[in-house]
Design an enzyme around this catalytic site. Structure first.
Site, PDB file in Angstrom:
ATOM      1  N   LYS A  38       0.856  -1.190   0.000  1.00 27.55           N
ATOM      2  CA  LYS A  38       0.000   0.000   0.000  1.00 27.55           C
ATOM      3  C   LYS A  38       0.890   1.237   0.000  1.00 27.55           C
ATOM      4  O   LYS A  38       1.806   1.358   0.819  1.00 27.55           O
ATOM      5  CB  LYS A  38      -0.902   0.028   1.230  1.00 27.55           C
ATOM      6  CG  LYS A  38      -1.877   1.216   1.195  1.00 27.55           C
ATOM      7  CD  LYS A  38      -2.805   1.198   2.374  1.00 27.55           C
ATOM      8  CE  LYS A  38      -2.224   1.913   3.561  1.00 27.55           C
ATOM      9  NZ  LYS A  38      -2.307   3.381   3.492  1.00 27.55           N
ATOM     10  N   ASP A  65      -3.593   4.451  -1.656  1.00 24.50           N
ATOM     11  CA  ASP A  65      -4.553   4.913  -0.643  1.00 24.50           C
ATOM     12  C   ASP A  65      -4.523   6.440  -0.564  1.00 24.50           C
ATOM     13  O   ASP A  65      -3.773   6.999   0.224  1.00 24.50           O
ATOM     14  CB  ASP A  65      -4.144   4.270   0.693  1.00 24.50           C
ATOM     15  CG  ASP A  65      -5.075   4.611   1.839  1.00 24.50           C
ATOM     16  OD1 ASP A  65      -6.223   5.012   1.577  1.00 24.50           O
ATOM     17  OD2 ASP A  65      -4.634   4.469   3.001  1.00 24.50           O
ATOM     18  N   LEU A  66      -5.338   7.097  -1.393  1.00 28.46           N
ATOM     19  CA  LEU A  66      -5.301   8.569  -1.428  1.00 28.46           C
ATOM     20  C   LEU A  66      -6.509   9.194  -0.729  1.00 28.46           C
ATOM     21  O   LEU A  66      -6.592  10.409  -0.601  1.00 28.46           O
ATOM     22  CB  LEU A  66      -5.202   9.058  -2.876  1.00 28.46           C
ATOM     23  CG  LEU A  66      -3.935   8.598  -3.619  1.00 28.46           C
ATOM     24  CD1 LEU A  66      -3.894   9.197  -5.023  1.00 28.46           C
ATOM     25  CD2 LEU A  66      -2.671   8.976  -2.862  1.00 28.46           C
ATOM     26  N   LYS A  67      -7.455   8.398  -0.296  1.00 30.46           N
ATOM     27  CA  LYS A  67      -8.603   8.863   0.499  1.00 30.46           C
ATOM     28  C   LYS A  67      -9.221  10.145  -0.081  1.00 30.46           C
ATOM     29  O   LYS A  67      -9.284  11.183   0.574  1.00 30.46           O
ATOM     30  CB  LYS A  67      -8.194   9.081   1.960  1.00 30.46           C
ATOM     31  CG  LYS A  67      -7.744   7.797   2.654  1.00 30.46           C
ATOM     32  CD  LYS A  67      -7.615   8.016   4.154  1.00 30.46           C
ATOM     33  CE  LYS A  67      -7.182   6.767   4.871  1.00 30.46           C
ATOM     34  NZ  LYS A  67      -5.814   6.324   4.573  1.00 30.46           N
ATOM     35  N   LEU A  68      -9.717  10.033  -1.301  1.00 27.58           N
ATOM     36  CA  LEU A  68     -10.283  11.204  -1.989  1.00 27.58           C
ATOM     37  C   LEU A  68     -11.550  11.678  -1.273  1.00 27.58           C
ATOM     38  O   LEU A  68     -12.353  10.867  -0.800  1.00 27.58           O
ATOM     39  CB  LEU A  68     -10.628  10.833  -3.436  1.00 27.58           C
ATOM     40  CG  LEU A  68      -9.488  10.221  -4.262  1.00 27.58           C
ATOM     41  CD1 LEU A  68     -10.010   9.789  -5.632  1.00 27.58           C
ATOM     42  CD2 LEU A  68      -8.339  11.194  -4.404  1.00 27.58           C
ATOM     43  N   ASP A  70     -13.925  15.162  -2.128  1.00 31.97           N
ATOM     44  CA  ASP A  70     -14.065  16.476  -2.770  1.00 31.97           C
ATOM     45  C   ASP A  70     -15.403  16.477  -3.497  1.00 31.97           C
ATOM     46  O   ASP A  70     -16.199  15.533  -3.342  1.00 31.97           O
ATOM     47  CB  ASP A  70     -12.877  16.687  -3.732  1.00 31.97           C
ATOM     48  CG  ASP A  70     -12.508  18.162  -3.883  1.00 31.97           C
ATOM     49  OD1 ASP A  70     -13.444  18.987  -4.025  1.00 31.97           O
ATOM     50  OD2 ASP A  70     -11.317  18.487  -3.873  1.00 31.97           O
ATOM     51  N   ILE A  71     -15.666  17.488  -4.311  1.00 31.95           N
ATOM     52  CA  ILE A  71     -16.930  17.501  -5.047  1.00 31.95           C
ATOM     53  C   ILE A  71     -16.891  16.418  -6.132  1.00 31.95           C
ATOM     54  O   ILE A  71     -15.809  15.981  -6.554  1.00 31.95           O
ATOM     55  CB  ILE A  71     -17.232  18.888  -5.654  1.00 31.95           C
ATOM     56  CG1 ILE A  71     -16.149  19.287  -6.660  1.00 31.95           C
ATOM     57  CG2 ILE A  71     -17.366  19.941  -4.556  1.00 31.95           C
ATOM     58  CD1 ILE A  71     -16.510  20.524  -7.469  1.00 31.95           C
ATOM     59  N   ASN A  73     -17.273  16.170  -9.380  1.00 30.25           N
ATOM     60  CA  ASN A  73     -16.518  16.380 -10.621  1.00 30.25           C
ATOM     61  C   ASN A  73     -15.017  16.228 -10.390  1.00 30.25           C
ATOM     62  O   ASN A  73     -14.302  15.615 -11.189  1.00 30.25           O
ATOM     63  CB  ASN A  73     -16.851  17.786 -11.156  1.00 30.25           C
ATOM     64  CG  ASN A  73     -16.232  18.032 -12.499  1.00 30.25           C
ATOM     65  OD1 ASN A  73     -16.439  17.256 -13.435  1.00 30.25           O
ATOM     66  ND2 ASN A  73     -15.439  19.084 -12.600  1.00 30.25           N
ATOM     67  N   THR A 124      -9.503   4.511  11.509  1.00 30.84           N
ATOM     68  CA  THR A 124      -9.210   3.651  12.666  1.00 30.84           C
ATOM     69  C   THR A 124      -8.494   4.407  13.787  1.00 30.84           C
ATOM     70  O   THR A 124      -8.294   3.860  14.865  1.00 30.84           O
ATOM     71  CB  THR A 124      -8.353   2.448  12.231  1.00 30.84           C
ATOM     72  OG1 THR A 124      -7.303   2.934  11.392  1.00 30.84           O
ATOM     73  CG2 THR A 124      -9.162   1.443  11.466  1.00 30.84           C
ATOM     74  N   ARG A 185      -2.847  -4.686  15.110  1.00 26.43           N
ATOM     75  CA  ARG A 185      -1.793  -4.603  16.122  1.00 26.43           C
ATOM     76  C   ARG A 185      -1.815  -5.883  16.940  1.00 26.43           C
ATOM     77  O   ARG A 185      -2.893  -6.434  17.214  1.00 26.43           O
ATOM     78  CB  ARG A 185      -2.054  -3.426  17.085  1.00 26.43           C
ATOM     79  CG  ARG A 185      -1.937  -2.052  16.450  1.00 26.43           C
ATOM     80  CD  ARG A 185      -0.486  -1.753  16.092  1.00 26.43           C
ATOM     81  NE  ARG A 185      -0.310  -0.427  15.531  1.00 26.43           N
ATOM     82  CZ  ARG A 185      -0.410  -0.131  14.224  1.00 26.43           C
ATOM     83  NH1 ARG A 185      -0.697  -1.074  13.353  1.00 26.43           N
ATOM     84  NH2 ARG A 185      -0.216   1.090  13.789  1.00 26.43           N
ATOM     85  N   ARG A 214       3.394  -0.186  10.324  1.00 29.08           N
ATOM     86  CA  ARG A 214       4.514  -0.128  11.267  1.00 29.08           C
ATOM     87  C   ARG A 214       4.856  -1.439  11.967  1.00 29.08           C
ATOM     88  O   ARG A 214       6.045  -1.666  12.227  1.00 29.08           O
ATOM     89  CB  ARG A 214       4.251   1.009  12.268  1.00 29.08           C
ATOM     90  CG  ARG A 214       4.416   2.376  11.601  1.00 29.08           C
ATOM     91  CD  ARG A 214       3.784   3.485  12.386  1.00 29.08           C
ATOM     92  NE  ARG A 214       2.318   3.412  12.340  1.00 29.08           N
ATOM     93  CZ  ARG A 214       1.507   4.250  12.940  1.00 29.08           C
ATOM     94  NH1 ARG A 214       2.008   5.236  13.659  1.00 29.08           N
ATOM     95  NH2 ARG A 214       0.195   4.122  12.830  1.00 29.08           N
TER      96      ARG A 214
HETATM   97  O1  C5P Z   1       1.389   1.629  10.380  1.00 29.85           O
HETATM   98  P1  C5P Z   1      -0.059   1.191  10.406  1.00 29.85           P
HETATM   99  O2  C5P Z   1      -0.232  -0.321  10.507  1.00 29.85           O
HETATM  100  O3  C5P Z   1      -0.887   1.946  11.403  1.00 29.85           O
HETATM  101  O4  C5P Z   1      -0.584   1.568   8.944  1.00 29.85           O
HETATM  102  C1  C5P Z   1      -1.953   1.530   8.616  1.00 29.85           C
HETATM  103  C2  C5P Z   1      -2.145   2.153   7.271  1.00 29.85           C
HETATM  104  O5  C5P Z   1      -3.526   2.082   6.927  1.00 29.85           O
HETATM  105  C3  C5P Z   1      -1.739   3.615   7.185  1.00 29.85           C
HETATM  106  O6  C5P Z   1      -1.083   3.772   5.933  1.00 29.85           O
HETATM  107  C4  C5P Z   1      -3.037   4.389   7.200  1.00 29.85           C
HETATM  108  O7  C5P Z   1      -2.988   5.521   6.381  1.00 29.85           O
HETATM  109  C5  C5P Z   1      -4.018   3.378   6.606  1.00 29.85           C
HETATM  110  N1  C5P Z   1      -5.424   3.531   7.000  1.00 29.85           N
HETATM  111  C6  C5P Z   1      -5.850   3.528   8.324  1.00 29.85           C
HETATM  112  N2  C5P Z   1      -7.178   3.717   8.635  1.00 29.85           N
HETATM  113  C7  C5P Z   1      -8.083   3.853   7.675  1.00 29.85           C
HETATM  114  C8  C5P Z   1      -7.672   3.828   6.330  1.00 29.85           C
HETATM  115  C9  C5P Z   1      -6.318   3.638   6.032  1.00 29.85           C
HETATM  116  O8  C5P Z   1      -5.019   3.345   9.219  1.00 29.85           O
HETATM  117  N3  C5P Z   1      -9.368   3.973   7.966  1.00 29.85           N
END
Ligand code: C5P
Length: 237
Positions: A38, A65-68, A70-71, A73, A124, A185, A214
């Site tokens: 990712k 994963d750019l999490k768009l 916006d409007i 268009n 999250t 985790r 991580r």
């Molecule tokens: O390092 P870690 O395991 O926390 O990475 C989780 C990844 O998932 C991050 O890149 C974070 O941007 C992404 N993410 C998230 N929660 C969301 C959507 C994506 O933690 N709802």
């Protein structure tokens, strides 16, 4: 290039670094040990489409994963641009609303690519007090289910939610939506992720893909960390 619906390895490692050499180094170490990679805003803003192509050349499925948000268009235009990249999945915020989600789906359909669109429900990193401070009261799970309903009705392929909501989402919407789950985790840790669970708990509840950053990338030996998580999953199954 594109992952199966039930990938043999459900782990997508989040390579959250700006430095392209660091990302390529991690990708080379982890290639074949995880199901895909990712890339997020940190990498994309620093390295752009060429950086994405360089990581794609390592031959693993990519999730951009750019999490768009916006409007309609603007989001449709962004989806058209992403559809030209060698990526399997991308994200947009369900809270952008039905018209935005439908415009994204139309743009993807018109692109003729198999790019999968995933709607982020509730990040999250947020818990109920964080949401209440934004004027969003009520149970997180109810909010996730509501956002999921809007996204799926708009024709979005899948959802991003925390491990804690996977079972409720499956119970409500069945097997069809692709469920991509970050917040993995081994135990509740001291970082910014709050709604967390273990990889095997998330998979057992019905997740398709686990996004893990991580716990792998910050480990002294990322390869061993990825192998350890995968072994744990195999033992749980
Ligand atoms: O390092 P870690 O395991 O926390 O990475 C989780 C990844 O998932 C991050 O890149 C974070 O941007 C992404 N993410 C998230 N929660 C969301 C959507 C994506 O933690 N709802």
């Amino acid at each position: 290039m594109f992952p199966d619906r039930a990938p043999s390895n459900p782990i997508f490692c989040a390579l959250d670094r700006a430095d392209p050499e660091a990302v390529l180094g991690l990708a080379r170490q982890l290639r074949g040990r995880v199901g895909g990679f990712k890339l997020g805003l940190e990498f994309f803003l620093a390295n752009g489409p060429d950086g994405v192509r360089a990581v794609a050349a390592e031959g693993m499925p990519l999730f951009l994963d750019l999490k768009l948000h916006d409007i309609p268009n603007t989001v449709a235009g962004a989806v058209r641009a992403i559809a030209r990249l060698p990526v399997a999945m991308t994200t947009l915020h369900a809270s952008g609303g039905a018209a935005m989600l439908r415009a994204a789906r139309r743009a993807r359909d018109e692109s003729g690519t198999p790019l999968r669109l995933l709607a982020v429900t509730v990040l999250t990193s947020l818990e109920e007090p964080d949401l209440a401070a934004l004027g969003m009261t009520g149970e997180v799970t109810d909010r996730v289910l509501r956002l999921a309903a809007v996204a799926l009705e708009a024709g979005i392929d899948g959802l991003v939610c925390s491990p804690l909501e996977v079972a409720a989402v499956r119970a409500r919407f069945g097997d069809a939506p692709l469920l991509v789950v970050p917040g993995i985790r081994p135990a509740a840790g001291p970082d910014d992720q709050k709604r967390t669970a273990s990889a095997s708990a998330a998979l057992g509840a019905g997740a398709d893909i686990l996004v893990i950053g991580r716990p792998i990338t910050a480990a002294a030996d990322p390869r061993a960390a990825a192998d350890g998580i995968r072994r744990g999953l195999a033992e749980a199954v």
